[in-house]
Scaffold this motif. Structure first.
Motif, short mmCIF file in Angstrom:
data_model
loop_
_atom_site.label_atom_id
_atom_site.label_comp_id
_atom_site.label_asym_id
_atom_site.label_seq_id
_atom_site.Cartn_x
_atom_site.Cartn_y
_atom_site.Cartn_z
N ALA A 120 0.82 -1.21 0.00
CA ALA A 120 0.00 0.00 0.00
C ALA A 120 0.86 1.26 0.00
O ALA A 120 0.60 2.20 -0.77
N ALA A 121 1.87 1.31 0.84
CA ALA A 121 2.66 2.54 0.96
C ALA A 121 3.47 2.81 -0.31
O ALA A 121 3.47 3.92 -0.84
N LEU A 122 4.15 1.78 -0.81
CA LEU A 122 4.98 1.99 -2.01
C LEU A 122 4.13 2.33 -3.22
O LEU A 122 4.46 3.22 -4.00
N SER A 123 3.02 1.61 -3.40
CA SER A 123 2.20 1.87 -4.59
C SER A 123 1.59 3.26 -4.50
O SER A 123 1.47 3.96 -5.51
N THR A 124 1.22 3.70 -3.30
CA THR A 124 0.61 5.02 -3.14
C THR A 124 1.64 6.13 -3.35
O THR A 124 1.37 7.11 -4.06
N LEU A 125 2.80 5.98 -2.74
CA LEU A 125 3.82 7.03 -2.87
C LEU A 125 4.27 7.18 -4.32
O LEU A 125 4.19 8.27 -4.91
N ALA A 126 4.73 6.06 -4.91
CA ALA A 126 5.31 6.16 -6.25
C ALA A 126 4.22 6.37 -7.31
O ALA A 126 4.47 7.01 -8.33
N GLY A 127 3.02 5.87 -7.05
CA GLY A 127 1.95 5.97 -8.03
C GLY A 127 1.35 7.36 -8.12
O GLY A 127 0.68 7.70 -9.10
N ASN A 128 1.58 8.19 -7.10
CA ASN A 128 0.95 9.52 -7.08
C ASN A 128 1.92 10.67 -7.23
O ASN A 128 1.51 11.83 -7.19
N MET A 129 3.22 10.35 -7.34
CA MET A 129 4.19 11.43 -7.59
C MET A 129 4.53 11.38 -9.07
O MET A 129 5.18 10.43 -9.52
N PRO A 130 4.12 12.38 -9.84
CA PRO A 130 4.31 12.33 -11.29
C PRO A 130 5.79 12.15 -11.65
O PRO A 130 6.65 12.84 -11.11
N GLY A 131 6.05 11.18 -12.52
CA GLY A 131 7.41 10.95 -13.01
C GLY A 131 8.31 10.21 -12.05
O GLY A 131 9.52 10.10 -12.27
N CYS A 132 7.75 9.67 -10.98
CA CYS A 132 8.56 9.00 -9.94
C CYS A 132 9.29 7.77 -10.49
O CYS A 132 8.72 7.01 -11.28
N VAL A 133 10.53 7.59 -10.07
CA VAL A 133 11.30 6.39 -10.41
C VAL A 133 11.63 5.66 -9.11
O VAL A 133 12.08 6.27 -8.14
N LEU A 134 11.40 4.35 -9.10
CA LEU A 134 11.74 3.53 -7.94
C LEU A 134 13.06 2.82 -8.21
O LEU A 134 13.24 2.24 -9.27
N LEU A 135 13.97 2.88 -7.23
CA LEU A 135 15.22 2.14 -7.33
C LEU A 135 15.15 1.05 -6.27
O LEU A 135 15.09 1.34 -5.08
#
Ligand SMILES: *Cc1c(COP(=O)(O)O)cnc(C)c1O
Length: 404
Positions: A120-135
Motif C-alpha cells: 500500500a505505501a509503495l504503490s501510493t507514494l510512487a503511483g501519485n508522484m508524477p514521473g517518480c522512479v523507484l530504485l
C-alpha cells in the motif's frame, strides 16, 4: 477447459521439482517456546521449532497476553469498521504513537500486515508522484515488489547491496524527477545487512527519498529496538521506515513511520489502508505492550539473541556444516538442491523431532535452496547440541556438501 486437470497438472509439476509446499501443523504452548506439538493426521509428536519468526518469543510474553485478554474483556473482539468508518479505536491511536516514538518519526500508520504496509505505501507514494522512479534492491521481499509493480511507476533494479550500481542508476535519471530508493536492512534469507549510511549518502547527493523495510530488525537491533538504522545512527536520514508487529513483536500487523505529511498522504490515498477493516483493538493493545517492553526492557533479550546466534554459527562451523556468512541473527545453511533440501528437513522432523522449513524457489533463486535457522534467546545449549548432532548425521548419510 478442464480446470481441475489444469490445477492438478500444475501441482504435479511443483512436486516433481521439489517445490511443493507442505505445512507443518503446530500447536504452540505458552511457557514452552521453542518447543511445540506437531499434528500429523491423528498422530502427534513433540518438536523443537528452529524456524520461527517469533524471534524473541514475545508471542507468549505475559505483558502481551495480559494486554490482549484485558482489552478483549473491555472492548470486545473486532474493531467494527474501517479506520474511516468507526474502526479507529483508542488502541490503534496509542499503538501508532508508540511506533512513531520507537522510530523517532513524527507519525506512524498501521496496516493489517507488513505485506499490506509495503504494497500500500509503495504503490501510493510512487503511483501519485508524477514521473517518480523507484530504485529497488534485487533481493527485496515479495511485498515490496508488489508495491513497486502496483504503483505503475518506472523502476530500476540495483544489484544487491551494491552502492556503485545504485549510483550508476541514480546518475542516469533526470535530476528533477522524484526518486525512491527501496531496500531492506536485514535480508532474511541470507542474513546480511545493507549499507544504510552509504545509501543515505547517495539519496542526499541525488535528491532521492529512502524507504527501508526493517521487518527483520525492529525490536532486535538498536539500543531501543528501533532497527539497524537506529543501531547505525541513521534513523533521521531515512524517509520511511516500514516494519511488522508479527516477528520480533510476536503479534500481527504492519506499519510505516515517517513525517506527519507523508503519513497523512498515504492515509488519505492508500486503497489497502482505506478499504479494509482495522485490526482488532486487542491486537493493537497487545502489540503496543510488546513494543513498550522490547523498547524499554529489551536490551538483555537483544544481547542474548545475538549471543545465541553467534554460538549456533560457531557450533555449525566447527561441525563442518556449510553455514552461510551472516552478520545477523539469521543462520542459513546451504544445500543447493530442492529435493535434498526437503529430504534434510523431513529427516530432521521424522527422526529427530526438529522442525526447520526448507527454503526453496521462488523464495530463493534455484540452486541456492537452503535451511534457514532462527535461534531465539530461549533456545538452549541442549537444543543446539541436538540440532548440530542431527544435521551432522544427516549430512553424512545423504552425502551432502560440507563446508569448503
Ligand atoms: C515477513 C516480511 C514482510 C511481511 O510482513 P508480515 O507482517 O508478515 O506481512 C515484509 N517484508 C519482509 C522483508 C518480510 O520478511
Amino acid at each position: 477447459m478442464d480446470y481441475e486437470g489444469f490445477f492438478s497438472d500444475s501441482i504435479e509439476q511443483l512436486k516433481a521439482e521439489g517445490n511443493y509446499r507442505v505445512f507443518a501443523e503446530l500447536e504452540r504452548h505458552v511457557g514452552d517456546f521453542p518447543h511445540a506439538t506437531r499434528h500429523a493426521g491423528e498422530d502427534t509428536n513433540e518438536i523443537t521449532v528452529w524456524c520461527s519468526n517469533d524471534y524473541l518469543g514475545m508471542g507468549q510474553h505475559s505483558d502481551v497476553l495480559n494486554a490482549m485478554k484485558d482489552t478483549v474483556d473491555l472492548v470486545g473482539a473486532g474493531s467494527g469498521g474501517t479506520r474511516n468508518i468507526s474502526g479507529t479505536t483508542h488502541q490503534h491511536v496509542v499503538l501508532e504513537r508508540e511506533l512513531s516514538d520507537l522510530h523517532q518519526k513524527e507519525a506512524a500508520l498501521l496496516f493489517t500486515s507488513g505485506y499490506v504496509a509495503n504494497d500500500a505505501a509503495l504503490s501510493t507514494l510512487a503511483g501519485n508522484m508524477p514521473g517518480c522512479v523507484l530504485l529497488s534492491d534485487e533481493f527485496n521481499h515479495a511485498s515490496m515488489i508488489a508495491g513497486v509493480r502496483h504503483s505503475g511507476a518506472e523502476k530500476r533494479i540495483f544489484k544487491h547491496n551494491d552502492v556503485e550500481d545504485l549510483e550508476r542508476l541514480l546518475a542516469d535519471i533526470e535530476p528533477g524527477r522524484p526518486k525512491i530508493i527501496v531496500f531492506e536492512s536485514v535480508y532474511s534469507m541470507d542474513g546480511d545487512i545493507s549499507p544504510i549510511g552509504e545509501i543515505c549518502d547517495l539519496a542526499d547527493k541525488y535528491g532521492a527519498m529512502t524507504y527501508i523495510d526493517e521487518v527483520h530488525a525492529v525490536g532486535m537491533y538498536g539500543p531501543r529496538g528501533g532497527g539497524v538504522a537506529e543501531r547505525d545512527g541513521h534513523m533521521d536520514r531515512i524517509t520511511v521506515v516500514q516494519g511488522t508487529l508479527a516477528k520480533a513483536f510476536g503479534v500481527v500487523g504492519g506499519y510505516i513511520a515517517a513525517s506527519q505529511k507523508l503519513v497523512d498522504f498515504v492515509r488519505s490515498r492508500a486503497s489497502g489502508f482505506i478499504f479494509t477493516t482495522s485490526l482488532p483493538p486487542a491486537v493493537a493493545a497487545a502489540a503496543a505492550a510488546s513494543v513498550r517492553h522490547v523498547r524499554d526492557n529489551g536490551q538483555e533479550q537483544r544481547a542474548r539473541h545475538q549471543e545465541r546466534a553467534a554460538t549456533l554459527k560457531r557450533l555449525l562451523a566447527d561441525a563442518g556444516l556449510p553455514v552461510m556468512p551472516s552478520v545477523s541473527h539469521i543462520v542459513p545453511i546451504m544445500v543447493g538442491d530442492p529435493v535434498l533440501c526437503k529430504q534434510v528437513t523431513d529427516d530432521l522432523m521424522d527422526r529427530y523431532g526438529i522442525y526447520v522449513q526448507p527454503i526453496n524457489y521462488p523464495t530463493v533463486p534455484k540452486g541456492t535452496e537452503r535451511l534457514r535457522l532462527t535461534p531465539s534467546p530461549i533456545h538452549s545449549d541442549e537444543d543446539m547440541g541436538q540440532l548440530v548432532a542431527a544435521l551432522t548425521e544427516i549430512w553424512g548419510r545423504l552425502e551432502l556438501k560440507w563446508a569448503a
